[in-house]
Scaffold this active site. Structure first.
Site, short mmCIF file in Angstrom:
data_model
loop_
_atom_site.label_atom_id
_atom_site.label_comp_id
_atom_site.label_asym_id
_atom_site.label_seq_id
_atom_site.Cartn_x
_atom_site.Cartn_y
_atom_site.Cartn_z
N GLY A 514 51.06 63.05 47.07
CA GLY A 514 51.49 64.44 45.96
C GLY A 514 51.34 63.59 44.81
N PHE A 516 54.61 63.27 44.12
CA PHE A 516 56.24 62.64 44.84
C PHE A 516 56.44 62.09 45.36
CE2 PHE A 516 57.80 64.32 40.83
CZ PHE A 516 58.37 63.05 40.01
N GLY A 517 55.19 62.16 46.41
CA GLY A 517 55.42 61.97 48.24
C GLY A 517 53.89 62.28 49.35
N LYS A 533 55.29 68.88 51.87
CA LYS A 533 55.02 68.03 51.02
C LYS A 533 56.25 67.26 51.29
CE LYS A 533 55.05 67.32 46.15
NZ LYS A 533 54.47 67.10 44.88
N ASP A 630 50.67 68.05 34.73
CA ASP A 630 50.50 67.10 35.17
C ASP A 630 48.52 67.92 35.90
OD1 ASP A 630 49.22 64.60 36.58
OD2 ASP A 630 50.66 64.57 37.89
#
Ligand SMILES: *[C@@H]1O[C@H](CO)[C@@H](O)[C@H](O)[C@H]1NC(C)=O
Ligand SMILES: *[C@@H]1O[C@H](CO)[C@@H](O)[C@H](O)[C@H]1NC(C)=O
Ligand SMILES: *[C@@H]1O[C@H](CO)[C@@H](O)[C@H](O)[C@H]1NC(C)=O
Ligand SMILES: *[C@@H]1O[C@H](CO)[C@@H](O)[C@H](O)[C@H]1NC(C)=O
Ligand SMILES: *[C@@H]1O[C@H](CO)[C@@H](O)[C@H](O)[C@H]1NC(C)=O
Length: 820
Positions: A514, A516-517, A533, A630
């Site tokens: 995703g 950021f990770g 996440k 985003d």
């Protein structure tokens, strides 16, 4: 000898048929003639034959009840009577039902586009005369049926309304007089402008309005208890919009008739009685006359004179105050200002005329209010469906007409009012009402505290429920977690529990990468499936930023946003726990050859509508204004029913109340979805999300990615390609051919136009999400889009963005978003 007997028997039979033995069916070799021949339904409920109404000499073919032969429910040749007894009704070999006169001239015939091998006409027990092929009893395959062409009677199992596929509009129309079945002046039909409503028309004008379906009944009837003998049904889908009714059992006959003077009546014949009983009448009082008291006037039958004005409105002309009929209606005491208006709630009303309304079944009352506030032409809103706590949304535009005050079963309506209407009122209050008001406030406060307490209890219960079975260790050393815990209504989940749930973050549980990770699938001890996440350690986000973000996301609750279930912050790890979406992301469907076949137009439109509502919630929630920054296909997840949920708020930013635009030095986002002003100047606003939404709409419609789009003829990206097709008037070529033939052509064209409006170069030209939501579901004219931003494949080559040469030299790392 035996041949002779047969001949004898046959001729005997034939002569019996010649004289009046009722037939069960008509075939090309069996017709009925005027002079006693009839057709009777199998259960002996209805009969078809020739008749003359009253003292008239004209001959008609009609259907009547066997128990009551003077009650004709349908007439075949209402406008073409025969003037003698020479008529014959027959079915041709092609399956056409024809009425012939003595010289075999066709007086009237049915129309069918289907062909039959073995055509048969039969009168069914419902009173429906059908032409079918042999024994095919499927109503969808009938060659013709009289229920599609009603006269003045609405029978059980008939449909009133429109078949949207064939365009057939079924309506009831009165006889000219009791002795002349010819089409009269009055009709009852479904008016499909705005929210569909049942209206009684005289010629082309509305005479009375029975109203729209509210889940239980039509909005225009008061005081009537639900009918124990009849089941009403309203159907509204992509194939049809219509009303039907059915008796609960066969112990009675019911029918609605529109009489020659335009009054709709319902009659019932109970077993054991020997006559029709009149059970209800429409247009029995003055208030049922359409808009009897004019715009914003209210009609109350229990008052004399019956007309009044809604609170906050005054009679338009002073002479009306004395007159009984206020044709001029009422006007606002304080004109609307548009900005800063509020709503006043009215109860016990017949909802106003919906012919210039907008509606949606999935919009909540809160969203409904926001939509109405955003549009200065919106004058009122209410729930569409009143069952339970209420559901759906209706918005009214322009004047409110035909409002009645009901003593029973009236509805709630929220009418737009100037803000001063509210303060002025409190100023005028007398002492006693001030005391009352104080009482109300104290009461309300107690209620609120009560609700909060209840909410707290249920919240604590929920928390236990969701995370029961997980070890809930307290990390007293972990300062950040403590800080989180204190002022956030979000469960903190322990790292070991998450490690167990995801099999120690094993790669086989990894769902994807995703913002950021990585994201992992996990199962809790109870079997509940979650998505975890894990923010990468070098995300550059400090603990405070993380806390702020989690607080922000925790407050968001909407059916089109993925729900955050909890978070974790321990030992340099930052994790967010979301509900798990079994169907993964939109990206895994629309760009995939096989999976994209699962998304038909209906689903795609539903997905686009859902994303629009999710974004509207983010942008226009009154307390926070959140910009996602985003939005893209991989950030829209699909639940089990293919409802879209926006996810990944890792980059979301909230704005203060009046802030419109912000600047950032750290541009993050995804190539292909970023608006020019953001990518180039770092300026973001709600309109940057609108741009990304527009890209997404065009991707969903075309099945192609914007970024990486290639075409043999040019090197435009998807936006440029769509724009080019739009200019050349070939926009249908954009459509994903996998979805097959779109018989919803106009809706798809509309989607493309909305998509193009959202990706326009200048942010101020792009519509805001509240307009987008309206545009997607109304049929109003759309503005003409201007040139999109970024229509070449990369911003460097885009001649439309003025300052691009400095773009990559400006210290903005493209790899930041290329990596995403
Ligand atoms: C049958 O109808 C035709 C055309 O309307 C008419 O010319 C003819 O006279 C009619 N025949 C009879 C017997 O009424
Ligand atoms: C009969 O069908 C034709 C062709 O489908 C159509 O043009 C015509 O209007 C129809 N007539 C009636 C009375 O429905
Ligand atoms: C009424 O009778 C019809 C035909 O006789 C049958 O199809 C229908 O199911 C019956 N309806 C009820 C509610 O019993
Ligand atoms: C039919 O329904 C009505 C209303 O529910 C009931 O009063 C009546 O007894 C029923 N008749 C039969 C034969 O079931
Ligand atoms: C409001 O109505 C006016 C006149 O009908 C129209 O010109 C205008 O575009 C409408 N505004 C909106 C926001 O729909």
């Amino acid at each position: 000898m035996s041949a002779f007997t047969c001949l004898f028997v046959c001729s005997l039979l034939f002569s019996l048929l010649e004289t009046s033995i009722p037939l069960g069916t008509l075939t090309p070799s069996r017709s009925i003639r005027d002079g006693g021949d009839t057709l009777v339904s199998a259960g002996r409920r209805f009969e078809l034959g020739f008749f003359s109404p009253g003292s008239s000499k004209s001959r008609y073919v009609g259907i009547w009840y066997l128990i009551s032969s003077e009650t004709v429910v349908w007439v075949a040749n209402r406008d073409n009577p025969l003037n003698d007894h020479s008529g014959v009704l027959t079915v041709t070999d092609e399956g056409v039902l024809a009425l012939l006169n003595g010289t075999n001239n066709i007086i009237g015939s049915t129309n069918t586009s289907k062909t039959a091998e073995n055509p048969v006409a039969q009168l069914l027990d419902t009173g429906n005369l059908v032409v079918k092929d042999g024994n095919i009893d499927d109503p969808d395959r009938f060659l013709w049926q009289s229920f599609d062409y009603p006269c003045d009677t609405f029978l059980p199992e008939m449909k009133l309304g429109r078949n949207l596929v064939t365009g057939l509009d079924r309506f009831i129309s009165s006889w000219k007089s009791d002795e002349d079945p010819a089409r009269g002046d009055f009709s009852v039909r479904l008016d499909l402008r705005g929210l569909p409503q049942v209206v009684i028309m005289k010629g082309n004008t509305i005479r009375a309005r029975a109203g729209s379906w509210n889940g239980l009944s039509v909005t225009g009837r008061s005081g009537l208890n639900p009918n124990p003998l009849l089941d009403y049904k309203f159907v509204m889908n992509q194939n049809e919009v219509c009303y039907e009714f059915k008796p609960v059992n066969n112990s009675s006959f019911s029918r609605y008739v529109l009489n020659p003077s335009g009054v709709a009546q319902r009659f019932t014949w109970m077993d054991g009685r020997h006559s029709w009983e009149l059970l209800s009448t429409y247009l029995s009082d003055r208030c049922q006359n359409y808009a009897f008291c004019g715009a914003y006037g209210t009609c109350d039958v229990n008052n004399s004179p019956p007309c009044g004005c809604l609170e906050g409105f005054l009679p338009k002309s002073p002479k009306d105050r004395k007159s009984l009929e206020w044709s001029d209606g009422c006007v606002r005491r304080t004109p609307l200002a548009c900005n800063g208006d509020g709503f006043r709630k009215y109860t016990g009303l017949k909802l106003p005329d919906t012919s210039s309304s907008w509606f949606d079944e999935t919009t909540s009352l809160y969203e409904c209010k926001v939509l109405c506030l955003k549009n200065c032409n919106c004058t009122a809103y209410s729930n569409l469906d009143i069952r339970g706590k209420g559901n759906g949304c209706v918005l009214w535009f322009g004047n409110l007409n035909d409002i009645e005050v009901f003593s029973q079963r009236g509805q709630e309506l929220y009418i737009r009012m100037a803000s001063s209407e509210f303060s002025e009122n409190t100023g005028k209050q007398g002492k006693s009402s001030k005391i009352k008001r104080a009482g109300i406030i104290v009461g309300a406060a107690i209620l609120v505290i009560g609700i909060l307490t209840l909410g707290m209890i249920s919240y604590i219960r929920n928390k236990k429920f969701i995370f029961k079975g997980m070890t809930k260790r307290r990390h007293t050393k972990d300062y950040a977690n403590e800080g989180l815990n204190k002022d956030m209504e979000l469960p903190i989940i322990d790292l070991t529990a998450l490690a167990n749930a995801t099999d120690n973050f094993s790669s086989k549980n990894k769902l994807g990468e995703g913002g950021f990770g990585p994201v992992y699938k996990g199962s809790l001890v109870e079997g509940e499936v979650i998505a975890v996440k894990r923010l990468s350690k070098n995300s550059g986000q400090g603990p405070n930023e993380f806390i702020n973000e989690v607080k922000l996301i925790a407050k968001l609750q909407h059916r089109n946003l993925v729900k955050l279930l909890g978070c974790c912050m321990e030992e340099n790890e930052k994790m967010l726990i979301y509900e798990y979406m079994p169907n993964k992301s939109l990206e895994s469907f629309i760009f995939d050859q096989t999976r994209s076949k699962l998304l038909d137009w209906r689903k795609r439109m539903n997905i686009i509508g859902g994303i629009a509502k999710g974004l509207l919630y983010l942008h226009e929630d009154s307390r926070l204004r959140i910009i996602h920054r985003d939005l893209k296909a991989s950030n829209v997840l699909l639940d089990i029913n293919m409802n879209p949920k926006i996810s990944d708020f890792g980059l979301a930013r909230s704005f203060g109340g009046d802030q419109i635009e912000a600047n950032t030095h750290r541009i993050v986002g995804t190539y292909g979805y970023m608006s020019p002003e953001y990518a180039v100047h770092g300026k973001y606003s709600v309109k940057s999300d609108v741009f990304s939404f527009g890209v997404l709409v065009l991707e969903i419609v075309s099945g192609k990615k914007n970024r990486g789009f290639c075409h043999p003829d040019h090197d435009l990206n998807l936006l440029g390609h769509a724009w080019r097709l739009w200019i050349e008037d070939r926009v249908m070529e954009l459509i994903d051919e996998i979805v097959g033939d779109a018989n919803t052509r106009s809706e798809v064209l509309r989607l493309i136009q909305v998509g193009l409006l959202c990706v326009q170069q200048r942010p101020e030209d792009r519509p805001c999400m509240s307009s987008v939501v309206l545009m997607l579901s109304s049929e109003s004219l759309l503005p003409i889009p201007k040139q999109p931003g970024f229509y070449m494949d990369s911003p460097e080559r885009d001649s439309s963005s003025g300052k691009n040469p400095t773009y990559s030299a400006n210290g903005i790392s493209i790899s930041t978003f290329e990596a995403r």
